[in-house]
Design a protein around this motif. Sequence first.
Motif, PDB file in Angstrom:
ATOM      1  N   ARG A 183       0.824  -1.214   0.000  1.00 23.54           N
ATOM      2  CA  ARG A 183       0.000   0.000   0.000  1.00 23.54           C
ATOM      3  C   ARG A 183       0.859   1.266   0.000  1.00 23.54           C
ATOM      4  O   ARG A 183       0.683   2.148  -0.832  1.00 23.54           O
ATOM      5  N   THR A 184       1.790   1.339   0.973  1.00 28.48           N
ATOM      6  CA  THR A 184       2.639   2.530   1.059  1.00 28.48           C
ATOM      7  C   THR A 184       3.500   2.669  -0.187  1.00 28.48           C
ATOM      8  O   THR A 184       3.660   3.763  -0.731  1.00 28.48           O
ATOM      9  N   GLU A 185       4.034   1.542  -0.669  1.00 31.41           N
ATOM     10  CA  GLU A 185       4.861   1.568  -1.871  1.00 31.41           C
ATOM     11  C   GLU A 185       4.067   2.103  -3.060  1.00 31.41           C
ATOM     12  O   GLU A 185       4.585   2.861  -3.872  1.00 31.41           O
ATOM     13  N   LEU A 186       2.786   1.706  -3.130  1.00 29.52           N
ATOM     14  CA  LEU A 186       1.939   2.158  -4.233  1.00 29.52           C
ATOM     15  C   LEU A 186       1.818   3.681  -4.223  1.00 29.52           C
ATOM     16  O   LEU A 186       2.085   4.345  -5.226  1.00 29.52           O
ATOM     17  N   VAL A 187       1.430   4.245  -3.078  1.00 29.09           N
ATOM     18  CA  VAL A 187       1.194   5.691  -3.075  1.00 29.09           C
ATOM     19  C   VAL A 187       2.509   6.472  -3.168  1.00 29.09           C
ATOM     20  O   VAL A 187       2.571   7.519  -3.799  1.00 29.09           O
ATOM     21  N   MET A 188       3.572   5.933  -2.566  1.00 26.22           N
ATOM     22  CA  MET A 188       4.860   6.626  -2.661  1.00 26.22           C
ATOM     23  C   MET A 188       5.350   6.648  -4.107  1.00 26.22           C
ATOM     24  O   MET A 188       6.007   7.598  -4.538  1.00 26.22           O
ATOM     25  N   SER A 189       5.033   5.587  -4.845  1.00 29.97           N
ATOM     26  CA  SER A 189       5.474   5.569  -6.247  1.00 29.97           C
ATOM     27  C   SER A 189       4.676   6.575  -7.071  1.00 29.97           C
ATOM     28  O   SER A 189       5.190   7.157  -8.015  1.00 29.97           O
ATOM     29  N   ILE A 190       3.421   6.813  -6.670  1.00 29.63           N
ATOM     30  CA  ILE A 190       2.605   7.781  -7.411  1.00 29.63           C
ATOM     31  C   ILE A 190       3.194   9.183  -7.278  1.00 29.63           C
ATOM     32  O   ILE A 190       3.226   9.957  -8.240  1.00 29.63           O
ATOM     33  N   ILE A 191       3.708   9.523  -6.093  1.00 33.65           N
ATOM     34  CA  ILE A 191       4.267  10.867  -5.923  1.00 33.65           C
ATOM     35  C   ILE A 191       5.751  10.928  -6.308  1.00 33.65           C
ATOM     36  O   ILE A 191       6.430  11.914  -6.058  1.00 33.65           O
ATOM     37  N   GLY A 192       6.249   9.854  -6.887  1.00 35.25           N
ATOM     38  CA  GLY A 192       7.620   9.899  -7.402  1.00 35.25           C
ATOM     39  C   GLY A 192       8.681   9.755  -6.331  1.00 35.25           C
ATOM     40  O   GLY A 192       9.798  10.230  -6.500  1.00 35.25           O
ATOM     41  N   ASN A 210      11.841   1.157 -12.159  1.00 32.59           N
ATOM     42  CA  ASN A 210      11.224   0.553 -13.340  1.00 32.59           C
ATOM     43  C   ASN A 210       9.700   0.646 -13.313  1.00 32.59           C
ATOM     44  O   ASN A 210       8.996  -0.334 -13.514  1.00 32.59           O
ATOM     45  N   ILE A 211       9.210   1.846 -13.041  1.00 29.13           N
ATOM     46  CA  ILE A 211       7.770   2.040 -12.915  1.00 29.13           C
ATOM     47  C   ILE A 211       7.133   2.055 -14.302  1.00 29.13           C
ATOM     48  O   ILE A 211       7.621   2.715 -15.211  1.00 29.13           O
ATOM     49  N   SER A 212       6.058   1.290 -14.447  1.00 33.86           N
ATOM     50  CA  SER A 212       5.339   1.354 -15.717  1.00 33.86           C
ATOM     51  C   SER A 212       3.871   1.608 -15.435  1.00 33.86           C
ATOM     52  O   SER A 212       3.399   1.382 -14.326  1.00 33.86           O
ATOM     53  N   GLY A 213       3.161   2.093 -16.443  1.00 35.37           N
ATOM     54  CA  GLY A 213       1.757   2.407 -16.248  1.00 35.37           C
ATOM     55  C   GLY A 213       1.495   3.869 -16.511  1.00 35.37           C
ATOM     56  O   GLY A 213       2.420   4.632 -16.775  1.00 35.37           O
ATOM     57  N   GLU A 214       0.213   4.242 -16.473  1.00 33.43           N
ATOM     58  CA  GLU A 214      -0.149   5.620 -16.802  1.00 33.43           C
ATOM     59  C   GLU A 214      -0.772   6.307 -15.605  1.00 33.43           C
ATOM     60  O   GLU A 214      -1.473   5.690 -14.815  1.00 33.43           O
ATOM     61  N   LEU A 215      -0.468   7.608 -15.506  1.00 32.03           N
ATOM     62  CA  LEU A 215      -0.978   8.398 -14.396  1.00 32.03           C
ATOM     63  C   LEU A 215      -1.716   9.609 -14.960  1.00 32.03           C
ATOM     64  O   LEU A 215      -1.186  10.312 -15.822  1.00 32.03           O
ATOM     65  N   TYR A 216      -2.939   9.819 -14.504  1.00 32.01           N
ATOM     66  CA  TYR A 216      -3.731  10.956 -14.968  1.00 32.01           C
ATOM     67  C   TYR A 216      -4.118  11.839 -13.797  1.00 32.01           C
ATOM     68  O   TYR A 216      -4.580  11.337 -12.774  1.00 32.01           O
ATOM     69  N   VAL A 217      -3.888  13.139 -13.941  1.00 30.48           N
ATOM     70  CA  VAL A 217      -4.381  14.080 -12.944  1.00 30.48           C
ATOM     71  C   VAL A 217      -5.393  14.975 -13.632  1.00 30.48           C
ATOM     72  O   VAL A 217      -5.070  15.636 -14.622  1.00 30.48           O
ATOM     73  N   GLU A 218      -6.613  14.959 -13.162  1.00 26.03           N
ATOM     74  CA  GLU A 218      -7.732  15.692 -13.780  1.00 26.03           C
ATOM     75  C   GLU A 218      -7.803  15.429 -15.279  1.00 26.03           C
ATOM     76  O   GLU A 218      -7.943  16.344 -16.082  1.00 26.03           O
ATOM     77  N   GLY A 219      -7.647  14.183 -15.641  1.00 24.35           N
ATOM     78  CA  GLY A 219      -7.794  13.797 -17.032  1.00 24.35           C
ATOM     79  C   GLY A 219      -6.552  13.978 -17.892  1.00 24.35           C
ATOM     80  O   GLY A 219      -6.507  13.490 -19.013  1.00 24.35           O
ATOM     81  N   GLN A 220      -5.561  14.701 -17.383  1.00 19.55           N
ATOM     82  CA  GLN A 220      -4.335  14.921 -18.145  1.00 19.55           C
ATOM     83  C   GLN A 220      -3.332  13.826 -17.804  1.00 19.55           C
ATOM     84  O   GLN A 220      -3.073  13.578 -16.639  1.00 19.55           O
TER      85      GLN A 220
END
Lengths: 393, 506
Positions: B302-311, B316-326
């Motif tokens: 869980r913590t690893e997931l959210v920490m990876s979202i904020i960089g 080797n992170i893969s996947g797409e991140l959208y903030v307000e549709g961008q």
Amino acid sequence: MSNENEGLRVKRLIPKNIGKYTMIIALVAIWVFFEIITKGIFLTPRNMNNLFLQMTFIGIASSAMVLIMVAGHIDLSAGSVVGFIGAVIAVLLRSHNTNVFLALLICVAIGAAIGIWQGYWVAYLGIPAFIVTLSSQLVFRGGVLGVTQGSTVQPDNAIFKAIGQGYLPNIGGPDASLNVTAILAGALFIIFYIAFSIKKRRDRIKFNFIVDKRSKFILKLIAMSIVIALVFQVWAKDRGIPIAIIILGVVVLIMHIVSTRTAFGRHVYAIGGNRDAAELSGINVKKTTMFIFIIMGIAASISGIVYTSRLNAAAIAGGTGSELDIIASAIIGGTSPSGGSGTVLGCIIGALVMASLDNGMSLLSLGSFEKYVVKGLVLLFAVVVDTINKRKL
Amino acid sequence: MEEYILKMEHITKVFPGVKALDDVTFSVKRGEIHALVGENGAGKSTLVKILSGVHPANSFEGKIILNGEEVKFNSIKDSTNQGIAIIHQELSQSDNLNIAESIFLGAEIKGKFGLIDWDTTYQKAAKYLEMVNLDIDPETKIINLGIGQKQLIEICKAISKNAKILILDEPTAALTETETENLLNFLREFQEQGVTCIYISHKLDEVLEIADSITVLRDGRSIITKDKKDISKEEMITHMVGRELTQMYPREEHHAGDTVLEIKDWSIFHPKITDKKLIDNVSFKAKRGEILGISGLMGAGRTELVMSIIGAYGSNISGELYVEGQKVQIKSPEEAINYGIGYVSEDRARYGLIQLQNIIFNTGLASFEQLTRNGLIDENELIAKTNEHVDLLDIRTPSIEQKAKNLSGGNQQKLVLAKWLMTNPKVLILDEPTRGIDVGAKVEIYNIMNNLIDQGVSIIMISSELPEVLGMSDRLLVMHEGKIAAELDCLETNQEEIMHYATGGE
């Protein structure tokens, strides 16, 4: 519960800011001691002016060393860089007849470049500053030898000489018994100081912060005004206000504002206090670290310029060992060796302590042996006092 | 010989403000593998710390009876001397030592003149390595070993000290499947040689595979001890969760708006062990005006997931991140803040506060640049905003010049929240927002969360406390081993269902 109450009572018995004043008390004690033992030579205007001039180049570099150390790093290369820049400017002026102002600009640019070089390894590759700057210490010591080609170089340039040896002209005329410029400057300084203190106190009252009682505040104002007057009387009675002191004053003022009032400065304290928390709070630790080293490089270059100008000579051993005085000044001035806290104004007290020991022992005709031993022990004493104070409170 | 090698009787351990263990009784038979299970915070680690002497004999109530005799341990050394060895979740080995040095660290084999007898050291080390089926040179440096191998080295260390009771705390949390299989096989062999094993794990399937008997702890109490054959996974879960739902959650009706943050097919790998996948193909949406809960057991990612979202974590992170549709890429917390994402860490002392600095400094920490006018920080505005947030969050302090370290846990947590509110976040990620703070402060934090939701902030809340997740969030993601095991509606689910998915149930 009784234990806690006991603790509170003990705390109240110790004045809250004793740590802050320890070194000022120590400085006064050192001065009184030397004044007595030198039978009144130490505090003469001529000697005090010498003492102030002795500390200028240390003070300039030390005010940037505070930032380096607050961020949890160290710069062991400062002394070599001071010597190197001193050699560069001497050679530029002597052998290449470079315009003085261009030469100064080149030296400051080289200082910044040295900062980028060191900052890159520390900030972006995570190499300990201890190693990087130890390497630079050797590299730039070699650089001094290379630039001077192993002999002392005298720049002999009148404008350049004024930086370290010149004084502001006496507006009372060259024949006045006292330096009127220094008297006026001292008076202005006191007025500014009082006005600033009153404004700061009003702001603090406005924000509901704790302020000193009115009587204590006024007492402090009077005490500080006397100190300022005593400092300026040295210059009023001697040859006036030295240019080097003005340079030191400007550098310290800028560094004080940078460290306390800018986002960059606050980030430095955050990084030194808790690097992980700083990073997660969106602080760019790498960029900030890089900037700290650039500032250090620039400060060391200014220090080198003042140093060489005062001696009118770039010797091959120039600046050797002065990194230790620079670091010691910061630590004696209250900068925590482990990072996170320290003040620019404090390091000037530290530099004064170191210069006073040097100067006083010279008056007593003591040699390097005694100076090294005493300065080394004073450094330890300062850290011990700091550690004990922190543990108590 | 006693049937029970170890009995812990009526153990009660109180930390300031919390009863970590309440009259726990725990008995282990000679030669068995005994599993200890329970939610995060149920008291497993505390119990083990008491058994290994980390919490000395006079700091708790109750008795430890080893081989029929009462023992009192005052340090880890005491318990080691009695044949108890513990293998921690976080392995604490010096990377620069080699295997043989590491095994005999602190118990060096001395030869003539008190010098270390290296020949014997390496011979013995080789022998131990053979016992745990590790075919590597004892001169290999620890840094070159994988986590699984390091664990086996720790076990060698235990053997070398003649351990009779081996305690393993979440031993497979960081292991791959094959490594786990190896470890379990080895434990069975070890058991045949007469060693007793206490096995702490969240992975109930694994527990059912290896254990002879099982004890369930909940809220610091020992709930039940049964033989493996008499208990099912579902029964374990029921015993683990049965926590009372209280009325302390000020649940308000939220109306979810647009999606603010979305991730698609998000995968990350461990920053050091680069072939270990920590987050596996996770997708979710967080919406304006709702609380998205993330539940799961320790090590679920869980913590690893959210920490990876904020960089701030992962390789080797893969996947797409959208903030307000961008579609965006966030490489550092600095960039995350610019996109309006704030993260309140589960460990405020380490990741949240500058303890030496005062409240003004700490509230401004993430916004000094926004408050800069003409190169200087506008102190009037900083102080005004600090006062505003101190009032808003009701941070109790005599002065905003008080240092952070002098505040209570609840007030420190509010201070970290204040820091993030100053940045006007669109998404606020709260990781265990009420850990280690008292009940009153907890309710205040919940009210603050509700206020933020009213202002249109999107909250992502990670919590190990099931009642909290159920009481506060609107939607709930349950994570298991780096994957989202289920997405549940909080009004229609219960603790058993969450725990079922969190422990790997289908």
